[in-house]
Scaffold this motif. Structure first.
Motif, short mmCIF file in Angstrom:
data_model
loop_
_atom_site.label_atom_id
_atom_site.label_comp_id
_atom_site.label_asym_id
_atom_site.label_seq_id
_atom_site.Cartn_x
_atom_site.Cartn_y
_atom_site.Cartn_z
N UNK A 222 -0.56 16.56 1.05
CA UNK A 222 -0.28 15.52 2.06
C UNK A 222 1.21 15.17 2.09
N UNK A 223 1.85 15.15 0.92
CA UNK A 223 3.30 14.89 0.86
C UNK A 223 4.06 15.98 1.61
N UNK B 86 12.07 18.97 -1.07
CA UNK B 86 10.86 18.30 -1.58
C UNK B 86 10.41 19.04 -2.83
N UNK B 87 10.23 18.29 -3.92
CA UNK B 87 9.76 18.87 -5.18
C UNK B 87 8.31 18.50 -5.42
N UNK C 203 0.86 -1.18 0.00
CA UNK C 203 0.00 0.00 0.00
C UNK C 203 0.90 1.23 0.00
N UNK C 204 0.74 2.07 -1.01
CA UNK C 204 1.56 3.27 -1.11
C UNK C 204 0.66 4.49 -1.05
N UNK C 205 0.98 5.38 -0.10
CA UNK C 205 0.23 6.62 0.09
C UNK C 205 1.25 7.77 0.05
N UNK C 206 0.81 9.02 0.00
CA UNK C 206 1.77 10.12 0.09
C UNK C 206 2.64 10.03 1.36
N UNK C 207 2.00 9.66 2.47
CA UNK C 207 2.73 9.58 3.74
C UNK C 207 3.78 8.46 3.71
N UNK D 274 4.33 12.32 -3.97
CA UNK D 274 3.61 11.16 -4.50
C UNK D 274 2.47 11.66 -5.39
N UNK D 275 2.47 11.18 -6.64
CA UNK D 275 1.44 11.66 -7.57
C UNK D 275 0.89 10.51 -8.40
N UNK D 276 -0.16 10.81 -9.11
CA UNK D 276 -0.70 9.84 -10.07
C UNK D 276 -0.43 10.36 -11.47
N UNK D 277 0.06 9.48 -12.31
CA UNK D 277 0.40 9.89 -13.68
C UNK D 277 -0.46 9.07 -14.64
#
Length: 375
Positions: A171-172, A184-185, A124-128, A145-148
């Motif tokens: 959230x990131x 952080x970018x 399970x991958x989340x921004x956190x 963390x983004x969705x592409x």
């Protein structure tokens, strides 16, 4: 320990040159980052990668979290020590690989649940969690963390995905916290749509990041469409922060991106091509597999100072490649990475001198000549 900062030193048209200062060393821009997917640039020793002129590497959160795991790398002293690379490292967030590599996956507001492409195990991958993994790795530049979404996609799908990525960006940022010396970018999304790119840029600027990436390009849309987007996308991002175009690219993609205001790029192309016999030179692309090289005592490029060109003939490189010898991938990868760094140095010098247009014209004219005549 000092902080992270970006200093712009010169500009010619939209092309910029500068320095990203980090506690682990300076990165001169425009910068090309070789990709060290699994804590190694394939077929290269870390000191050889540094010898090509690389000042920063990219590591893959997705691959490293699955194997050997971020916790294990942290226990062993962090990614820099683990892979023997003392300069800066940028890690991606894992989002792109989850979308492109993972098995069955389920996307929700919370994050992504997916199956490992290695053994089918569930994650399970989340921004956190992405921020935690990148902190455990000890990454110097951390990506949101983004969705592409894959292009082409309809406007509704692109808008929905971009807005989810912007919520994940917040959230990131919250999870990343305040870490002196680490950056952080944020990642701009929005497909090829100018209005969505603008909305994304405004959302990211209001959150506030140390640098800004242009995501969701170089995913099969073609160079014309990508350049069309880059004609406006970098201008939507802050002038005083680094701009990073993710996953680019071929030499002419890189030059076109810098011309449009991009400062950083990464791509697997030079290393992957080296292992498949594709060689980038100032006179275009050579396929070392071709029989024309079998009796050729000349180097790949007589002006190149890399070990492959200094010490070996085309005939030798053709032979070891055809024989599946490991040294073939090593030498051709070294040459390709050296050539990519040479392009970056050429652009940095030209921008500083105000001669970028002339440099670019020369670059294209040289490539148009094609390879030297066969013997």
């Amino acid at each position: 320990m000092g902080g992270f900062s970006f200093e712009k030193l010169g500009q010619d048209g939209k092309a910029r040159t500068g320095v990203i200062h980090t506690p682990k060393g300076d990165i001169r821009t425009p910068a090309f980052m070789p990709v060290g997917t699994a804590a190694t640039v394939k077929a290269m020793m870390p000191e050889s990668v540094a010898a090509t002129g690389a000042e920063i590497l990219l590591g893959n959160t997705y691959h490293l979290m699955l194997r050997p795991t971020a916790e294990r790398i942290n226990n062993l002293g962090g990614l820099h020590k683990f892979m023997n690379w003392s300069k800066p490292i940028l890690t991606d967030s894992g989002g792109f690989q989850v979308m492109s590599l993972a098995g069955l996956r389920k996307l929700t507001e919370e994050g992504v649940t997916f199956q490992s492409h290695i053994d089918g195990s569930k994650h399970h991958l989340t921004p956190e969690r992405s921020m935690e993994i990148q902190r455990l790795l000890g990454s110097d530049i951390v990506m949101c963390f983004d969705e592409c979404p894959a292009l082409p996609a309809d406007r509704d799908r692109i808008a929905e995905s971009m807005r989810l990525s912007m919520r994940w960006a917040q959230r990131s940022r919250d999870a990343f916290g305040d870490r002196l010396g680490y950056a952080l970018f944020g990642i701009q999304q929005g497909g090829l749509e100018q209005d969505f790119r603008e909305e994304s840029a405004e959302a990211l600027k209001s959150i506030g990041f140390d640098g800004y990436a242009i995501g969701g390009l170089a995913v099969g849309e073609g160079q014309d469409a990508m350049f069309g987007c880059l004609d406006f996308a970098p201008d939507q991002l802050p002038e005083d922060k680094p701009r990073y175009l993710m996953g680019v690219g071929k030499p002419d993609d890189i030059v076109g991106a810098v011309k449009r205001g991009v400062d950083m790029m990464d791509c697997v192309l030079p290393s992957r091509s080296g292992r498949t016999g594709q060689v980038f030179t100032r006179r275009g692309v050579i396929n070392i597999k071709n029989a024309r090289h079998a009796d050729d005592p000349r180097p790949l490029d007589e002006h190149c100072t890399c070990p492959a060109c200094r010490n070996y003939s085309r005939a030798y490189l053709h032979h070891v490649f055809r024989s599946n010898e490991m040294i073939a991938g090593m030498l051709l990868t070294w040459h390709n990475l050296h050539y990519f760094q040479e392009i970056m140095q050429g652009m940095r010098d030209a921008i500083a001198a105000g001669t970028f247009d002339a440099w670019e014209a020369d670059f294209h004219a040289m490539r148009a000549q094609g390879d030297i005549d066969p013997i």
